[in-house]
Design a protein around this motif. Structure first.
Motif, PDB file in Angstrom:
ATOM      1  N   GLU A   6       0.829  -1.206   0.000  1.00 27.38           N
ATOM      2  CA  GLU A   6       0.000   0.000   0.000  1.00 27.38           C
ATOM      3  C   GLU A   6       0.868   1.263   0.000  1.00 27.38           C
ATOM      4  O   GLU A   6       0.660   2.198   0.763  1.00 27.38           O
ATOM      5  N   VAL A   7       1.855   1.259  -0.884  1.00 27.75           N
ATOM      6  CA  VAL A   7       2.782   2.392  -0.987  1.00 27.75           C
ATOM      7  C   VAL A   7       2.191   3.438  -1.931  1.00 27.75           C
ATOM      8  O   VAL A   7       1.866   3.122  -3.077  1.00 27.75           O
ATOM      9  N   SER A  20       3.383  -2.408  -4.141  1.00 25.32           N
ATOM     10  CA  SER A  20       4.126  -3.251  -3.204  1.00 25.32           C
ATOM     11  C   SER A  20       5.594  -3.164  -3.591  1.00 25.32           C
ATOM     12  O   SER A  20       5.950  -3.381  -4.754  1.00 25.32           O
ATOM     13  N   ILE A  21       6.435  -2.840  -2.601  1.00 23.11           N
ATOM     14  CA  ILE A  21       7.839  -2.585  -2.887  1.00 23.11           C
ATOM     15  C   ILE A  21       8.710  -3.409  -1.952  1.00 23.11           C
ATOM     16  O   ILE A  21       8.511  -3.438  -0.738  1.00 23.11           O
ATOM     17  N   GLN A  22       9.675  -4.087  -2.551  1.00 29.92           N
ATOM     18  CA  GLN A  22      10.646  -4.873  -1.797  1.00 29.92           C
ATOM     19  C   GLN A  22      11.850  -3.984  -1.496  1.00 29.92           C
ATOM     20  O   GLN A  22      12.412  -3.349  -2.390  1.00 29.92           O
ATOM     21  N   VAL A  23      12.221  -3.938  -0.236  1.00 30.58           N
ATOM     22  CA  VAL A  23      13.329  -3.095   0.211  1.00 30.58           C
ATOM     23  C   VAL A  23      14.472  -3.984   0.676  1.00 30.58           C
ATOM     24  O   VAL A  23      14.311  -4.802   1.591  1.00 30.58           O
ATOM     25  N   ASP A  24      15.621  -3.832   0.041  1.00 32.94           N
ATOM     26  CA  ASP A  24      16.822  -4.580   0.403  1.00 32.94           C
ATOM     27  C   ASP A  24      17.935  -3.573   0.626  1.00 32.94           C
ATOM     28  O   ASP A  24      18.630  -3.179  -0.310  1.00 32.94           O
ATOM     29  N   GLY A  25      18.087  -3.118   1.864  1.00 35.39           N
ATOM     30  CA  GLY A  25      19.041  -2.049   2.137  1.00 35.39           C
ATOM     31  C   GLY A  25      18.592  -0.760   1.476  1.00 35.39           C
ATOM     32  O   GLY A  25      17.504  -0.250   1.749  1.00 35.39           O
ATOM     33  N   ALA A  26      19.408  -0.251   0.569  1.00 36.55           N
ATOM     34  CA  ALA A  26      19.050   0.968  -0.169  1.00 36.55           C
ATOM     35  C   ALA A  26      18.414   0.666  -1.520  1.00 36.55           C
ATOM     36  O   ALA A  26      18.050   1.588  -2.248  1.00 36.55           O
ATOM     37  N   THR A  27      18.254  -0.622  -1.846  1.00 33.05           N
ATOM     38  CA  THR A  27      17.719  -1.026  -3.143  1.00 33.05           C
ATOM     39  C   THR A  27      16.218  -1.282  -3.049  1.00 33.05           C
ATOM     40  O   THR A  27      15.755  -1.993  -2.158  1.00 33.05           O
ATOM     41  N   VAL A  30       9.909  -2.704  -7.286  1.00 29.64           N
ATOM     42  CA  VAL A  30       8.450  -2.741  -7.329  1.00 29.64           C
ATOM     43  C   VAL A  30       8.028  -4.143  -7.725  1.00 29.64           C
ATOM     44  O   VAL A  30       8.349  -4.615  -8.821  1.00 29.64           O
ATOM     45  N   ILE A  31       7.296  -4.823  -6.844  1.00 29.80           N
ATOM     46  CA  ILE A  31       6.927  -6.219  -7.109  1.00 29.80           C
ATOM     47  C   ILE A  31       5.445  -6.381  -7.408  1.00 29.80           C
ATOM     48  O   ILE A  31       5.013  -7.473  -7.786  1.00 29.80           O
ATOM     49  N   ALA A  32       4.653  -5.317  -7.252  1.00 28.80           N
ATOM     50  CA  ALA A  32       3.235  -5.400  -7.604  1.00 28.80           C
ATOM     51  C   ALA A  32       2.713  -4.003  -7.904  1.00 28.80           C
ATOM     52  O   ALA A  32       3.064  -3.026  -7.240  1.00 28.80           O
ATOM     53  N   ASN A  33       1.861  -3.947  -8.936  1.00 29.16           N
ATOM     54  CA  ASN A  33       1.127  -2.735  -9.311  1.00 29.16           C
ATOM     55  C   ASN A  33       2.021  -1.592  -9.798  1.00 29.16           C
ATOM     56  O   ASN A  33       1.660  -0.420  -9.685  1.00 29.16           O
ATOM     57  N   THR A  39       7.514   2.540 -11.707  1.00 32.69           N
ATOM     58  CA  THR A  39       8.548   1.540 -11.459  1.00 32.69           C
ATOM     59  C   THR A  39       9.965   2.099 -11.605  1.00 32.69           C
ATOM     60  O   THR A  39      10.781   1.970 -10.688  1.00 32.69           O
ATOM     61  N   PRO A  40      10.308   2.736 -12.732  1.00 31.27           N
ATOM     62  CA  PRO A  40      11.680   3.267 -12.813  1.00 31.27           C
ATOM     63  C   PRO A  40      11.962   4.372 -11.816  1.00 31.27           C
ATOM     64  O   PRO A  40      13.107   4.528 -11.358  1.00 31.27           O
ATOM     65  N   ALA A  41      10.946   5.135 -11.440  1.00 30.32           N
ATOM     66  CA  ALA A  41      11.158   6.218 -10.478  1.00 30.32           C
ATOM     67  C   ALA A  41      11.493   5.672  -9.088  1.00 30.32           C
ATOM     68  O   ALA A  41      12.361   6.204  -8.392  1.00 30.32           O
ATOM     69  N   PHE A  42      10.813   4.606  -8.682  1.00 27.83           N
ATOM     70  CA  PHE A  42      11.104   4.001  -7.385  1.00 27.83           C
ATOM     71  C   PHE A  42      12.404   3.200  -7.410  1.00 27.83           C
ATOM     72  O   PHE A  42      13.134   3.164  -6.415  1.00 27.83           O
ATOM     73  N   GLU A  43      12.692   2.559  -8.528  1.00 29.08           N
ATOM     74  CA  GLU A  43      13.826   1.638  -8.580  1.00 29.08           C
ATOM     75  C   GLU A  43      15.150   2.310  -8.907  1.00 29.08           C
ATOM     76  O   GLU A  43      16.190   1.640  -8.927  1.00 29.08           O
ATOM     77  N   GLN A  44      15.141   3.610  -9.173  1.00 26.74           N
ATOM     78  CA  GLN A  44      16.395   4.299  -9.481  1.00 26.74           C
ATOM     79  C   GLN A  44      17.411   4.068  -8.370  1.00 26.74           C
ATOM     80  O   GLN A  44      17.113   4.265  -7.189  1.00 26.74           O
ATOM     81  N   ALA A  45      18.605   3.652  -8.751  1.00 21.47           N
ATOM     82  CA  ALA A  45      19.618   3.311  -7.756  1.00 21.47           C
ATOM     83  C   ALA A  45      20.098   4.550  -7.008  1.00 21.47           C
ATOM     84  O   ALA A  45      20.188   5.646  -7.568  1.00 21.47           O
ATOM     85  N   LEU A  46      20.389   4.372  -5.743  1.00 19.11           N
ATOM     86  CA  LEU A  46      20.976   5.440  -4.938  1.00 19.11           C
ATOM     87  C   LEU A  46      22.412   5.658  -5.401  1.00 19.11           C
ATOM     88  O   LEU A  46      23.185   4.711  -5.537  1.00 19.11           O
TER      89      LEU A  46
END
Length: 419
Positions: A6-7, A20-27, A30-33, A39-46
């Motif tokens: 519910e992000v 739905s977003i999977q968080v692995d440290g700073a990574t 997007v795994i759903a919706n 998707t690219p906006a959330f997944e942009q690497a730090l």
């Protein structure tokens, strides 16, 4: 590794809030919706997390002090971009007030087309909730919602239930001008939208003829912009017969001269339909990169939308005179502060003026700014609030990770206090 559901998204403008977003440290993943925008906006690497002065890494305190030094003796600085959340925009306006700066939202030239029409003759607009629950006819003029917000149709047209419709599959979609890029406008049962395509340059004439037909005025031509007048008459009749018609447009896609007049004509169509025994509302599409948030926050703070000048000690509004990019190009500004927390590719205009960039991690520049301070993105690195495109709902954004990056509000406040 954790999963957050519910992000809400600050990126798409329509208030998508079910990612739905999977968080692995700073990574982030997007795994759903997800969609082509979110998707690219959330997944942009730090990337970079350290502030820089002339390309050299420094402390945050040194960077904010240098930024204040650059602004201290300026006569007319410009603060551009304005792509941040509510608190960031509040801090931006406080800094502008203290520095005597012009504040100019990155998307204001598009928003101006709407504002000029609204200020001149008013409009009757609706909300996304009303579209979801009431709309039985959607007329889309000069744009394609599927490109702007890929999940618009899924959320607000083909939703499973609507409060005032027996079935959302009864809805009808008409495109006027642009053709749809994909299949999102096709109903769940396979009903395709009606498409009346024309060149952008012909759209003012097409909309003007539709307006005349809505008013039952005679038309002495058979076609306009390669669209038969008889087809436009059918559109006018459908607007009259709809229980709740909605006319959607995007000011940013109306790139021809004096597009505000076409927006005004669209708004007049809506008002005229309401005088003929049924309901109709407008829906201006927008809200990407914080532009609605900037205008809303500036509005309740100063009484004006963004594009205000604090040089006289009070907010002065002019939608043409205080065009930040024009001021930079014409030599009317003596310093630039660029604020963009959402998009690492949205860099400041080219200039040799002293430049301070407060932007998303990962920005690269042809010319290194005098000061660059990477900041957290609202809804990823810190909590915040942003307005969606109908301006009636402020989304509460979540913090998804610990990046160590400061918020835009914290940085701008530090610069203001150092002035």
């Amino acid at each position: 590794m954790t999963e957050i559901t519910e992000v809400p998204s600050p990126f798409c403008g329509i208030g998508t809030d079910d990612l739905s977003i999977q968080v692995d440290g700073a990574t982030l993943k997007v795994i759903a919706n997800g969609c082509a925008v979110n998707t690219p906006a959330f997944e942009q690497a730090l990337a970079d997390t350290s502030p820089r002065i002339a390309g050299q890494a420094v402390s945050l305190e040194a960077a904010t002090s240098k930024a204040a030094e650059l602004l201290r003796n300026t006569n007319q600085p410009v603060i551009g971009g304005c792509a941040t959340d509510v608190n960031g925009m509040r801090a931006l306006l406080a800094l502008a007030d203290k520095a005597g700066a012009v504040v100019d939202n990155i998307n204001f030239n598009a928003a101006r087309r709407n504002l000029l029409a609204m200020q001149d003759s008013g409009w009757m607009n609706t909300t996304l909730a009303e579209v979801k629950n009431r709309c039985d006819l959607l007329l889309i003029i000069g744009t394609d919602p599927e490109v702007f917000a890929p999940r618009f149709f899924e959320h607000f047209l083909w939703n499973e239930q609507a409060m005032f419709l027996d079935s959302t599959d009864q809805r009808e979609v008409i495109y006027l001008g642009k053709e749809p890029a994909g299949q999102a406008a096709v109903s769940p049962s396979g009903k395709k939208p009606t498409v009346l395509a024309c060149a952008d340059a012909d759209l003012p004439d097409v909309v003007a003829v539709l307006s005349a037909l809505v008013k039952n005025q005679p038309i002495r031509v058979e076609t306009v912009g390669d669209i038969a007048v008889a087809q436009l008459q059918t559109v006018a009749d459908k607007l009259r017969n709809a229980r709740y018609g909605v006319v959607l447009w995007s000011a940013g896609k109306l790139t021809f001269e004096h597009a505000e007049l076409t927006v005004q004509t669209i708004c007049n169509i809506v008002k005229d339909i309401n005088m003929q025994g049924t309901r109709c509302s407008g829906l201006p599409l927008g809200g990407k990169e914080g532009d609605y948030t900037a205008n809303q926050t500036c509005g309740w703070t100063t009484g004006y939308p963004a594009r205000v000048n604090f040089a006289k000690g009070y907010p002065e509004y002019d939608p043409f005179l205080f065009d930040g990019q024009a001021m930079i190009a014409n030599g009317e500004a003596d310093a630039v502060v660029w604020v963009h927390a959402y998009n690492s590719t949205a860099t400041p205009p080219k200039t040799h003026l002293p430049t301070i960039v407060i932007g998303r991690s990962g920005m690269t520049f042809e010319r290194e700014p005098d000061v660059f301070i990477p900041v957290g993105t609202p809804g990823i690195d810190h909590v915040g609030h942003v307005y969606r495109m109908d301006s009636v709902v402020a989304l509460r954004l979540k913090k998804l990770r610990d990046s160590g990056l400061p918020s835009t509000a914290a940085v701008l406040t530090a610069i203001e206090q150092a002035l």
